[in-house]
Scaffold this active site. Structure first.
Site, short mmCIF file in Angstrom:
data_model
loop_
_atom_site.label_atom_id
_atom_site.label_comp_id
_atom_site.label_asym_id
_atom_site.label_seq_id
_atom_site.Cartn_x
_atom_site.Cartn_y
_atom_site.Cartn_z
N ARG A 6 0.81 -1.21 0.00
CA ARG A 6 0.00 0.00 0.00
C ARG A 6 0.84 1.25 0.00
NH1 ARG A 6 -5.08 0.62 2.08
NH2 ARG A 6 -4.70 2.61 1.08
N ARG A 62 3.19 4.50 -16.58
CA ARG A 62 3.71 4.40 -17.95
C ARG A 62 4.98 5.24 -18.14
NH1 ARG A 62 1.23 0.39 -17.53
NH2 ARG A 62 -1.01 0.34 -17.76
N CYS A 74 -7.79 2.50 -12.27
CA CYS A 74 -8.13 3.63 -11.40
C CYS A 74 -9.59 3.52 -10.95
CB CYS A 74 -7.95 4.96 -12.14
SG CYS A 74 -6.26 5.39 -12.48
N GLU A 77 -12.48 6.65 -4.47
CA GLU A 77 -12.66 6.29 -3.06
C GLU A 77 -14.09 6.59 -2.60
OE1 GLU A 77 -10.79 5.12 -0.33
OE2 GLU A 77 -9.27 4.53 -1.78
N ARG A 89 -4.41 6.91 -3.51
CA ARG A 89 -3.99 5.69 -2.83
C ARG A 89 -3.64 4.63 -3.87
NH1 ARG A 89 -8.16 7.94 0.19
NH2 ARG A 89 -7.90 7.92 2.46
N TYR A 107 3.71 6.12 2.72
CA TYR A 107 2.73 7.20 2.84
C TYR A 107 3.49 8.52 2.82
CZ TYR A 107 -0.65 3.62 3.77
OH TYR A 107 -1.47 2.53 3.63
N ARG A 115 -1.76 6.53 8.09
CA ARG A 115 -1.13 5.39 8.77
C ARG A 115 0.14 5.86 9.48
NH1 ARG A 115 -2.43 0.03 7.63
NH2 ARG A 115 -1.18 -0.25 9.51
#
Length: 125
Positions: A6, A62, A74, A77, A89, A107, A115
Protein backbone atom coordinates in the site's frame (compact mmCIF):
# COMPACT_ATOMS: atom_id res chain seq x y z
CA UNK A 1 2.73 -15.67 -2.88
CA UNK A 2 0.99 -12.40 -3.70
CA UNK A 3 1.33 -9.57 -1.18
CA UNK A 4 -0.44 -6.23 -1.21
CA UNK A 5 1.80 -3.20 -0.93
CA UNK A 6 0.00 0.00 0.00
CA UNK A 7 0.84 3.63 -0.37
CA UNK A 8 -0.76 7.04 -0.53
CA UNK A 9 0.06 10.65 -1.24
CA UNK A 10 -1.75 13.93 -1.66
CA UNK A 11 -1.79 16.84 -4.08
CA UNK A 12 -2.45 20.49 -3.34
CA UNK A 13 -4.33 21.20 -6.57
CA UNK A 14 -6.46 19.23 -9.01
CA UNK A 15 -4.02 19.65 -11.90
CA UNK A 16 -2.87 16.92 -14.30
CA UNK A 17 0.83 17.65 -13.88
CA UNK A 18 0.63 17.57 -10.09
CA UNK A 19 -1.44 14.37 -10.02
CA UNK A 20 0.94 12.53 -12.37
CA UNK A 21 4.06 13.80 -10.60
CA UNK A 22 2.83 12.91 -7.10
CA UNK A 23 1.77 9.44 -8.24
CA UNK A 24 5.07 8.83 -10.00
CA UNK A 25 7.05 9.84 -6.90
CA UNK A 26 4.91 7.54 -4.74
CA UNK A 27 5.22 4.57 -7.09
CA UNK A 28 8.98 4.99 -7.49
CA UNK A 29 9.41 5.11 -3.72
CA UNK A 30 7.33 1.93 -3.26
CA UNK A 31 9.33 0.22 -6.02
CA UNK A 32 12.67 1.27 -4.53
CA UNK A 33 11.83 0.53 -0.89
CA UNK A 34 10.49 -2.93 -1.74
CA UNK A 35 12.94 -3.82 -4.55
CA UNK A 36 10.11 -4.50 -6.99
CA UNK A 37 10.55 -5.30 -10.67
CA UNK A 38 7.68 -4.94 -13.13
CA UNK A 39 7.50 -8.67 -13.84
CA UNK A 40 6.77 -9.29 -10.13
CA UNK A 41 3.57 -7.20 -10.25
CA UNK A 42 0.22 -8.88 -10.96
CA UNK A 43 -1.71 -5.59 -11.00
CA UNK A 44 -1.99 -2.14 -9.47
CA UNK A 45 -5.16 -0.49 -8.17
CA UNK A 46 -5.13 3.30 -7.81
CA UNK A 47 -7.93 5.19 -6.12
CA UNK A 48 -8.53 8.91 -5.79
CA UNK A 49 -10.80 11.05 -3.71
CA UNK A 50 -13.68 12.67 -5.58
CA UNK A 51 -11.87 16.04 -5.73
CA UNK A 52 -9.24 14.61 -8.10
CA UNK A 53 -10.60 14.68 -11.66
CA UNK A 54 -7.94 16.34 -13.85
CA UNK A 55 -6.05 13.14 -14.77
CA UNK A 56 -5.86 9.40 -14.42
CA UNK A 57 -2.98 8.82 -11.97
CA UNK A 58 -2.34 5.46 -13.67
CA UNK A 59 -0.63 7.45 -16.41
CA UNK A 60 2.34 7.80 -14.03
CA UNK A 61 3.19 4.10 -14.19
CA UNK A 62 3.71 4.40 -17.95
CA UNK A 63 6.47 6.96 -17.27
CA UNK A 64 8.53 4.33 -15.45
CA UNK A 65 10.83 2.43 -17.80
CA UNK A 66 9.82 -1.22 -18.21
CA UNK A 67 6.36 -0.94 -16.60
CA UNK A 68 4.31 -0.66 -19.82
CA UNK A 69 2.59 -4.04 -19.51
CA UNK A 70 1.63 -3.93 -15.82
CA UNK A 71 -2.20 -3.88 -15.55
CA UNK A 72 -3.39 -0.74 -13.78
CA UNK A 73 -6.92 0.32 -12.80
CA UNK A 74 -8.13 3.63 -11.40
CA UNK A 75 -11.20 4.04 -9.22
CA UNK A 76 -12.83 6.51 -6.85
CA UNK A 77 -12.66 6.29 -3.06
CA UNK A 78 -15.79 6.24 -0.93
CA UNK A 79 -16.55 9.92 -0.13
CA UNK A 80 -16.40 9.70 3.68
CA UNK A 81 -17.02 13.21 5.12
CA UNK A 82 -13.98 13.08 7.43
CA UNK A 83 -11.69 11.58 4.76
CA UNK A 84 -8.39 13.08 3.67
CA UNK A 85 -8.97 15.37 0.65
CA UNK A 86 -6.98 15.29 -2.61
CA UNK A 87 -5.62 11.86 -1.81
CA UNK A 88 -4.22 9.24 -4.18
CA UNK A 89 -3.99 5.69 -2.83
CA UNK A 90 -2.27 2.73 -4.48
CA UNK A 91 -2.26 -1.02 -3.95
CA UNK A 92 0.33 -3.09 -5.77
CA UNK A 93 -0.30 -6.84 -5.93
CA UNK A 94 3.22 -8.25 -5.94
CA UNK A 95 4.57 -11.79 -6.24
CA UNK A 96 7.13 -12.03 -3.45
CA UNK A 97 8.33 -14.27 -0.68
CA UNK A 98 9.07 -11.29 1.57
CA UNK A 99 7.24 -11.72 4.91
CA UNK A 100 4.31 -9.36 5.41
CA UNK A 101 5.97 -7.58 8.34
CA UNK A 102 8.94 -6.68 6.09
CA UNK A 103 6.85 -5.00 3.39
CA UNK A 104 7.41 -1.23 3.23
CA UNK A 105 4.10 0.57 2.80
CA UNK A 106 4.75 4.16 1.76
CA UNK A 107 2.73 7.20 2.84
CA UNK A 108 3.87 10.62 1.65
CA UNK A 109 2.88 14.25 2.14
CA UNK A 110 -0.41 14.67 4.05
CA UNK A 111 -1.19 10.97 3.57
CA UNK A 112 1.14 10.09 6.45
CA UNK A 113 -1.83 10.92 8.68
CA UNK A 114 -3.62 7.85 7.28
CA UNK A 115 -1.13 5.39 8.77
CA UNK A 116 1.20 7.14 11.24
CA UNK A 117 2.13 3.70 12.58
CA UNK A 118 3.88 3.00 9.27
CA UNK A 119 5.76 6.30 9.07
CA UNK A 120 9.33 6.03 7.83
CA UNK A 121 11.49 8.56 9.66
CA UNK A 122 13.26 11.29 7.74
CA UNK A 123 11.14 10.92 4.61
CA UNK A 124 10.79 14.32 2.94
CA UNK A 125 9.10 13.46 -0.37
Amino acid sequence: MIRGIRGATTVTENREDEIIEATEILLKEIIEQNKIEANMVASIFISVTEDITAAFPAKAIRLINGWTFVPVMCMREIPVPSGLPKCIRVMLHVNTMVPQEEINHIYLRNAITLRPDLKVENRSL
